[in-house]
Design a protein around this motif. Sequence first.
Motif, mmCIF file in Angstrom:
data_model
loop_
_atom_site.group_PDB
_atom_site.id
_atom_site.type_symbol
_atom_site.label_atom_id
_atom_site.label_comp_id
_atom_site.label_asym_id
_atom_site.label_seq_id
_atom_site.Cartn_x
_atom_site.Cartn_y
_atom_site.Cartn_z
ATOM 1 N N ALA A 1 0.828 -1.209 0.000
ATOM 2 C CA ALA A 1 0.000 0.000 0.000
ATOM 3 C C ALA A 1 0.860 1.255 0.000
ATOM 4 N N VAL A 2 1.999 1.215 0.709
ATOM 5 C CA VAL A 2 2.878 2.385 0.749
ATOM 6 C C VAL A 2 3.467 2.667 -0.621
ATOM 7 N N GLN A 3 3.792 1.617 -1.376
ATOM 8 C CA GLN A 3 4.422 1.768 -2.684
ATOM 9 C C GLN A 3 3.419 1.845 -3.826
ATOM 10 N N ALA A 4 2.124 1.747 -3.522
ATOM 11 C CA ALA A 4 1.116 1.724 -4.579
ATOM 12 C C ALA A 4 1.056 3.081 -5.295
ATOM 13 N N ALA A 5 0.854 3.022 -6.595
ATOM 14 C CA ALA A 5 0.750 4.229 -7.424
ATOM 15 C C ALA A 5 -0.704 4.425 -7.832
ATOM 16 N N TRP A 6 -1.313 5.489 -7.321
ATOM 17 C CA TRP A 6 -2.686 5.811 -7.662
ATOM 18 C C TRP A 6 -2.707 6.867 -8.768
ATOM 19 N N PRO A 7 -3.777 6.924 -9.552
ATOM 20 C CA PRO A 7 -3.869 7.961 -10.609
ATOM 21 C C PRO A 7 -3.762 9.360 -10.011
ATOM 22 N N ALA A 8 -2.924 10.190 -10.590
ATOM 23 C CA ALA A 8 -2.711 11.546 -10.074
ATOM 24 C C ALA A 8 -3.890 12.436 -10.442
ATOM 25 N N ARG A 9 -4.246 13.318 -9.530
ATOM 26 C CA ARG A 9 -5.341 14.252 -9.763
ATOM 27 C C ARG A 9 -4.813 15.491 -10.493
ATOM 28 N N VAL A 10 -5.560 15.966 -11.456
ATOM 29 C CA VAL A 10 -5.177 17.152 -12.224
ATOM 30 C C VAL A 10 -5.484 18.389 -11.398
ATOM 31 N N GLU A 11 -4.469 19.249 -11.218
ATOM 32 C CA GLU A 11 -4.654 20.454 -10.422
ATOM 33 C C GLU A 11 -5.694 21.379 -11.055
ATOM 34 N N GLY A 12 -6.583 21.892 -10.241
ATOM 35 C CA GLY A 12 -7.611 22.810 -10.713
ATOM 36 C C GLY A 12 -8.819 22.147 -11.314
ATOM 37 N N GLU A 13 -8.818 20.820 -11.428
ATOM 38 C CA GLU A 13 -9.949 20.090 -11.987
ATOM 39 C C GLU A 13 -10.676 19.345 -10.876
ATOM 40 N N PRO A 14 -11.988 19.212 -10.986
ATOM 41 C CA PRO A 14 -12.730 18.442 -9.983
ATOM 42 C C PRO A 14 -12.372 16.962 -10.082
ATOM 43 N N PRO A 15 -12.518 16.226 -9.024
ATOM 44 C CA PRO A 15 -12.171 14.793 -9.060
ATOM 45 C C PRO A 15 -13.070 14.029 -10.021
ATOM 46 N N LEU A 16 -12.478 13.055 -10.697
ATOM 47 C CA LEU A 16 -13.244 12.232 -11.629
ATOM 48 C C LEU A 16 -14.090 11.190 -10.912
ATOM 49 N N ARG A 17 -13.680 10.797 -9.715
ATOM 50 C CA ARG A 17 -14.419 9.789 -8.965
ATOM 51 C C ARG A 17 -14.923 10.404 -7.670
ATOM 52 N N PRO A 18 -16.082 9.975 -7.194
ATOM 53 C CA PRO A 18 -16.650 10.569 -5.971
ATOM 54 C C PRO A 18 -15.888 10.148 -4.724
ATOM 55 N N LEU A 19 -16.055 10.957 -3.676
ATOM 56 C CA LEU A 19 -15.428 10.626 -2.408
ATOM 57 C C LEU A 19 -16.070 9.396 -1.789
ATOM 58 N N ARG A 20 -17.364 9.260 -1.934
ATOM 59 C CA ARG A 20 -18.086 8.118 -1.379
ATOM 60 C C ARG A 20 -18.660 7.297 -2.512
ATOM 61 N N LEU A 21 -18.214 6.058 -2.618
ATOM 62 C CA LEU A 21 -18.706 5.139 -3.647
ATOM 63 C C LEU A 21 -19.537 4.058 -2.970
ATOM 64 N N PHE A 22 -20.768 3.873 -3.430
ATOM 65 C CA PHE A 22 -21.643 2.867 -2.834
ATOM 66 C C PHE A 22 -21.138 1.467 -3.162
ATOM 67 N N GLU A 23 -21.312 0.568 -2.190
ATOM 68 C CA GLU A 23 -20.919 -0.821 -2.424
ATOM 69 C C GLU A 23 -21.780 -1.437 -3.534
ATOM 70 N N GLN A 24 -23.061 -1.092 -3.551
ATOM 71 C CA GLN A 24 -23.965 -1.520 -4.606
ATOM 72 C C GLN A 24 -24.653 -0.277 -5.164
ATOM 73 N N PRO A 25 -24.589 -0.035 -6.480
ATOM 74 C CA PRO A 25 -25.296 1.117 -7.060
ATOM 75 C C PRO A 25 -26.791 1.066 -6.717
ATOM 76 N N GLU A 26 -27.367 2.207 -6.436
ATOM 77 C CA GLU A 26 -28.762 2.291 -6.010
ATOM 78 C C GLU A 26 -29.628 2.791 -7.162
ATOM 79 N N LEU A 27 -30.726 2.087 -7.393
ATOM 80 C CA LEU A 27 -31.627 2.408 -8.497
ATOM 81 C C LEU A 27 -32.346 3.727 -8.226
ATOM 82 N N MET A 28 -32.497 4.531 -9.276
ATOM 83 C CA MET A 28 -33.252 5.777 -9.172
ATOM 84 C C MET A 28 -34.266 5.838 -10.310
ATOM 85 N N GLU A 29 -35.283 6.662 -10.125
ATOM 86 C CA GLU A 29 -36.342 6.789 -11.127
ATOM 87 C C GLU A 29 -36.071 8.022 -11.995
#
Length: 449
Positions: free
Chosen positions: A331-359
Amino acid sequence: MFDADEAADAKALNDIADWCDRFTPLVALDLPHGLFLDITGCAHLFGREAALMRLLCSVLTVQGFAVSAAIAGTSVCARTMNRHVHGRIIRDGEEADAVRPLPVSALGADDAITRGLRRAGLKTIGDVASRERHEITARFGAGFTTLLEHALGQGDAPISPRKPLPDYIVEKRFAEPVATEGVISATLSRLAEMLVGAMGQQGKGARRLEAHFFRTDGAVRALMVDTGQPVTRAEVIDRLFYERLGALSDPLDPGFGFDLIRLSASRTEIVVQQQRDLDANVHDNDELTALIDRIAARIGGRRVVVHLPQDTHIPERAALAAPAQHHLAAAVQAAWPARVEGEPPLRPLRLFEQPELMEVPLALVPDGPPRHFTWRRATHTVMRVEGPERVAMEWWKQNGQALTRDYFRIEDEAGLRFWIYRDGLYERELKDNEGKPVPAKWFVHGLFA
C-alpha cells in the motif's frame, strides 16, 4: 439406550483431542472413536511411557469416558493392540510377536476381508503373516498387505496431525493450577522471553503467535494474534496479548485454574536488519506497523484494511481492500492515478458498495443525462452536468452479459453532487428478446463532497 448422535460424538472427540495437546502437539483423529498421539520425545516429561498412559487414561476415566490405550512403534500396531488389549507397551522390534496371537478382526480391515480370512482358516494375525505376501495381495489386495506389514512393524504410516506443528513452542506446567490474572500475565511474559530467545538464535521473528490455556477440567482456550512485521521483542508480544485479552467478549475463564500455559510461534520469518539510527522512515514504519498490530489484536485483523489499486477501469473494482498487516508495504508503494490540479475529481469521495436504483421520468436520448430524477423518495432537478464518461464492461469476464455504462457528474438545485450512470446503450443494448427497445435503468453510484 440412546439414539446415536454422530455430530455430538465428533465434537466430543475433537474436544478430547484439544485436551490431549498438553501431552504432545502431534494429535491426529482416528475416526470414529480414536486418537493417535505421537509422543516421540515427549514421554520423559511425564515419567516415561507407562506413567504418561496411566495419567491420560485416569483423567479421561474420571471425566466419564471408557478409555483403552496402547503404545507401539507404529500407529497401526498401536491401534491393533488397542482393539484387543488395554495398557500394552510394545517396544521397538517386538511388534510382530505382540500382534501374532490377536484375531484378524483386530486389524480393522473391511468385514468382507475379515470373513474371507476366516473362511480360509486364517483366524489370527500370525496365521496371515505366515503366508506369502503375494498370496495375500492376490486374494485381498495390496491395501490389506500394507496394513498387515504396518501392524507387524515392517513399515510405518505417518499420522496426519489435526494442526500443523508450530515452528517454536514454549510452555509452563504448574504443580498447582493458577487462576489469578497476575500469575497468568507474568507467565506469558516469561514465555515470551523464552520464545524470543529461541527464535533469536536462528535470526527469526514471529508473524503469528498462539497462546493455549489448558484448564484442569479439560477445557482449552486459545488466543491468536498476527503481526505485520516479524516480532523479535518480548514486550511487543506482551502488548499484543494484553490488547487481545482486553477485547475478549467471553472473558478468559480459568475455572478451577490452568495447569498448563503454552505459547507458540506458528509462523515465522527471517528478520532483515535495517539501519534504524539515521533513517526516519524506518522508525515511522515501525510505529505504524505496531499501531496496526495493536488495533488488529483488539478488533480483528480483517477489520483493519488498506486499499490497493487494481488494473481495471470498472469503478467498483478499481480498489481492493486487503488486510493491513500483510499488505502495508504494497500500500505504501502503490501508485494511484494523479489528480489534475484545478480540476474536480473524476471519482466521488463516497462510492456505494452496490449502485442504487433511481427513477428517471425523462432523459435526453441517445446519450444525454436526465432532467429530473427521484432517489430515496426525494426528487432532484438537474442544474449542471458533466459527461458522459463511457465505461465498457470487461466482456472476457462477464460473458457479454454486462451492459455499457454512461457516467455523469451532476449537481442539483441544492448544490448536491451525484455520480450517476445509465446501464446500457439506446438502440444497441437496450432491447428485449424480440428486438424491441426497452427503457433504460439509471443508478446512483456515488456522492461527491
